[in-house]
Motif scaffolding. Sequence first.
Motif, PDB file in Angstrom:
ATOM      1  N   LEU A   1      -0.285 -18.416  19.070  1.00 41.69           N
ATOM      2  CA  LEU A   1      -0.691 -17.317  18.198  1.00 41.69           C
ATOM      3  C   LEU A   1      -2.203 -17.223  18.053  1.00 41.69           C
ATOM      4  N   ALA A   2      -2.933 -18.181  18.598  1.00 39.88           N
ATOM      5  CA  ALA A   2      -4.377 -18.221  18.388  1.00 39.88           C
ATOM      6  C   ALA A   2      -5.076 -17.010  19.020  1.00 39.88           C
ATOM      7  N   ILE A   3      -4.748 -16.685  20.252  1.00 35.10           N
ATOM      8  CA  ILE A   3      -5.401 -15.558  20.923  1.00 35.10           C
ATOM      9  C   ILE A   3      -5.048 -14.235  20.253  1.00 35.10           C
ATOM     10  N   PRO A   4      -3.757 -13.941  19.969  1.00 32.16           N
ATOM     11  CA  PRO A   4      -3.466 -12.706  19.224  1.00 32.16           C
ATOM     12  C   PRO A   4      -4.168 -12.640  17.872  1.00 32.16           C
ATOM     13  N   THR A   5      -4.254 -13.772  17.197  1.00 30.58           N
ATOM     14  CA  THR A   5      -4.953 -13.800  15.913  1.00 30.58           C
ATOM     15  C   THR A   5      -6.432 -13.486  16.095  1.00 30.58           C
ATOM     16  N   TYR A   6      -7.030 -14.032  17.151  1.00 27.64           N
ATOM     17  CA  TYR A   6      -8.438 -13.745  17.434  1.00 27.64           C
ATOM     18  C   TYR A   6      -8.651 -12.253  17.680  1.00 27.64           C
ATOM     19  N   LEU A   7      -7.788 -11.642  18.480  1.00 23.69           N
ATOM     20  CA  LEU A   7      -7.927 -10.214  18.770  1.00 23.69           C
ATOM     21  C   LEU A   7      -7.761  -9.376  17.513  1.00 23.69           C
ATOM     22  N   LEU A   8      -6.831  -9.770  16.660  1.00 24.41           N
ATOM     23  CA  LEU A   8      -6.621  -9.042  15.411  1.00 24.41           C
ATOM     24  C   LEU A   8      -7.822  -9.183  14.486  1.00 24.41           C
ATOM     25  N   PHE A   9      -8.337 -10.395  14.350  1.00 23.49           N
ATOM     26  CA  PHE A   9      -9.459 -10.612  13.453  1.00 23.49           C
ATOM     27  C   PHE A   9     -10.736  -9.964  13.976  1.00 23.49           C
ATOM     28  N   SER A  10     -10.859  -9.887  15.294  1.00 25.10           N
ATOM     29  CA  SER A  10     -12.048  -9.250  15.856  1.00 25.10           C
ATOM     30  C   SER A  10     -12.091  -7.763  15.523  1.00 25.10           C
ATOM     31  N   GLN A  11     -10.917  -7.156  15.340  1.00 24.23           N
ATOM     32  CA  GLN A  11     -10.852  -5.738  14.999  1.00 24.23           C
ATOM     33  C   GLN A  11     -11.324  -5.472  13.573  1.00 24.23           C
ATOM     34  N   VAL A  12     -11.194  -6.458  12.707  1.00 20.21           N
ATOM     35  CA  VAL A  12     -11.580  -6.270  11.297  1.00 20.21           C
ATOM     36  C   VAL A  12     -12.857  -7.028  10.944  1.00 20.21           C
ATOM     37  N   GLY A  13     -13.513  -7.604  11.940  1.00 20.78           N
ATOM     38  CA  GLY A  13     -14.808  -8.225  11.724  1.00 20.78           C
ATOM     39  C   GLY A  13     -14.783  -9.569  11.027  1.00 20.78           C
ATOM     40  N   LEU A  14     -13.691 -10.312  11.177  1.00 21.31           N
ATOM     41  CA  LEU A  14     -13.594 -11.621  10.521  1.00 21.31           C
ATOM     42  C   LEU A  14     -13.885 -12.789  11.461  1.00 21.31           C
ATOM     43  N   VAL A  15     -14.085 -12.501  12.743  1.00 18.90           N
ATOM     44  CA  VAL A  15     -14.409 -13.572  13.678  1.00 18.90           C
ATOM     45  C   VAL A  15     -15.778 -14.153  13.333  1.00 18.90           C
ATOM     46  N   ASN A  16     -15.906 -15.460  13.505  1.00 14.05           N
ATOM     47  CA  ASN A  16     -17.136 -16.187  13.201  1.00 14.05           C
ATOM     48  C   ASN A  16     -17.450 -16.156  11.703  1.00 14.05           C
ATOM     49  N   THR A  17     -16.400 -16.192  10.887  1.00 15.43           N
ATOM     50  CA  THR A  17     -16.536 -16.344   9.441  1.00 15.43           C
ATOM     51  C   THR A  17     -15.553 -17.423   8.984  1.00 15.43           C
ATOM     52  N   PRO A  18     -15.775 -18.032   7.817  1.00 15.58           N
ATOM     53  CA  PRO A  18     -14.812 -19.029   7.327  1.00 15.58           C
ATOM     54  C   PRO A  18     -13.399 -18.477   7.173  1.00 15.58           C
ATOM     55  N   TRP A  19     -13.262 -17.183   6.887  1.00 15.49           N
ATOM     56  CA  TRP A  19     -11.930 -16.597   6.712  1.00 15.49           C
ATOM     57  C   TRP A  19     -11.117 -16.637   7.993  1.00 15.49           C
ATOM     58  N   ALA A  20     -11.787 -16.687   9.144  1.00 19.39           N
ATOM     59  CA  ALA A  20     -11.067 -16.742  10.415  1.00 19.39           C
ATOM     60  C   ALA A  20     -10.292 -18.041  10.561  1.00 19.39           C
ATOM     61  N   VAL A  21     -10.721 -19.084   9.862  1.00 21.59           N
ATOM     62  CA  VAL A  21     -10.016 -20.367   9.880  1.00 21.59           C
ATOM     63  C   VAL A  21      -9.064 -20.477   8.698  1.00 21.59           C
ATOM     64  N   ILE A  22      -9.471 -19.956   7.537  1.00 18.51           N
ATOM     65  CA  ILE A  22      -8.691 -20.131   6.312  1.00 18.51           C
ATOM     66  C   ILE A  22      -7.441 -19.264   6.296  1.00 18.51           C
ATOM     67  N   LEU A  23      -7.577 -17.974   6.610  1.00 16.21           N
ATOM     68  CA  LEU A  23      -6.443 -17.056   6.463  1.00 16.21           C
ATOM     69  C   LEU A  23      -5.231 -17.441   7.312  1.00 16.21           C
ATOM     70  N   PRO A  24      -5.397 -17.768   8.610  1.00 11.83           N
ATOM     71  CA  PRO A  24      -4.204 -18.179   9.372  1.00 11.83           C
ATOM     72  C   PRO A  24      -3.561 -19.455   8.851  1.00 11.83           C
ATOM     73  N   SER A  25      -4.361 -20.316   8.213  1.00 10.28           N
ATOM     74  CA  SER A  25      -3.832 -21.585   7.713  1.00 10.28           C
ATOM     75  C   SER A  25      -3.030 -21.421   6.423  1.00 10.28           C
ATOM     76  N   LEU A  26      -3.114 -20.250   5.791  1.00  8.36           N
ATOM     77  CA  LEU A  26      -2.367 -20.018   4.556  1.00  8.36           C
ATOM     78  C   LEU A  26      -0.878 -19.818   4.803  1.00  8.36           C
ATOM     79  N   ILE A  27      -0.527 -19.493   6.032  1.00 14.42           N
ATOM     80  CA  ILE A  27       0.871 -19.237   6.367  1.00 14.42           C
ATOM     81  C   ILE A  27       1.492 -20.519   6.883  1.00 14.42           C
ATOM     82  N   ASN A  28       2.498 -21.000   6.162  1.00 11.01           N
ATOM     83  CA  ASN A  28       3.143 -22.274   6.501  1.00 11.01           C
ATOM     84  C   ASN A  28       4.651 -22.102   6.414  1.00 11.01           C
ATOM     85  N   PRO A  29       5.291 -21.657   7.496  1.00  9.07           N
ATOM     86  CA  PRO A  29       6.750 -21.437   7.447  1.00  9.07           C
ATOM     87  C   PRO A  29       7.541 -22.697   7.114  1.00  9.07           C
ATOM     88  N   PHE A  30       7.117 -23.839   7.657  1.00  5.66           N
ATOM     89  CA  PHE A  30       7.824 -25.076   7.342  1.00  5.66           C
ATOM     90  C   PHE A  30       7.682 -25.425   5.861  1.00  5.66           C
TER      91      PHE A  30
END
Length: 278
Positions: free
Chosen positions: A116-145
């Motif tokens: 999911l890393a590459i799709p997440t990168y493409l999605l975040f690049s569209q909203v300008g979150l790449v190269n920000t702390p949110w690019a690491v934090i937001l995906p980590s908030l989702i924990n299905p287990f």
Amino acid sequence: MPLTIAMLAVLAYFLIPLFWLAVSSTKNTTDLFNTFGLWFSHAPQLLGNIRATLTTDNGVFVRWLLNTVLYAAVSSLGAAFLAAAAGYGFAKYRFRGHGAAFNLIVGTIMVPTTALAIPTYLLFSQVGLVNTPWAVILPSLINPFGLYLMRIYAQDAVPDSLIEAARIDGAGEYRIFFRIALRLLAPGLVTVLLFTLVTTWNNYFLPLIMLNNPQLYPVTVGLSSWAAQAQNGGAGASSGMLPLVVTGSLLSIIPLVIAFLFLQRYWQSGLATGAVKQ
């Protein structure tokens, strides 16, 4: 006797790498290659290695460590709360599509996060979150287990009779969750928090593709960049980076050990509570 031998073997499997890391942190580059890996050199220099690790490149390692603390703390707290809220909702409420939604969430556990890393990168690049702390934090908030774990835990930890009694007393659903359910879910909440904390702390691939500013690196990506310098330096000046990588690795696990030692009492209290008949 065979069981004891097996337990000792498992113990050695986990402790030997940590011992090697502690021993290697006392060595310079020459000693790392010319002395026995599981024993100290004749002139240990742990304090010198720690000082060099903390001061090299204007103290960038400290910045990496603080970044890691920020990413891991925000992600683990947020993921634990979201998992508790969603798990409590699935455990105590019934709504249209309840089973299908939960099965879909459980199914996502089987999807590797690296896929999911590459799709997440493409999605975040569209909203300008790449190269920000949110690019690491937001995906980590989702924990299905974590959600699955909290749903199973909430089924027994929060009695339906207690919820009904709170409703009769006039408490709203939000008040029941925040004032009653969260306290009863504390052991499970801490479990999800620690799982997410370790996962985010050790996360390498996601920040590697999301961040290109060294000032935003977590410690995993930062030490990897130092290791690359050591490898490319050969016998030159950069080869002195190798002891810093080893020492930095040792320093980076200390906060995790402290977190486990501090939070384990919540697990113990949860086990004691579950051992008493209600």
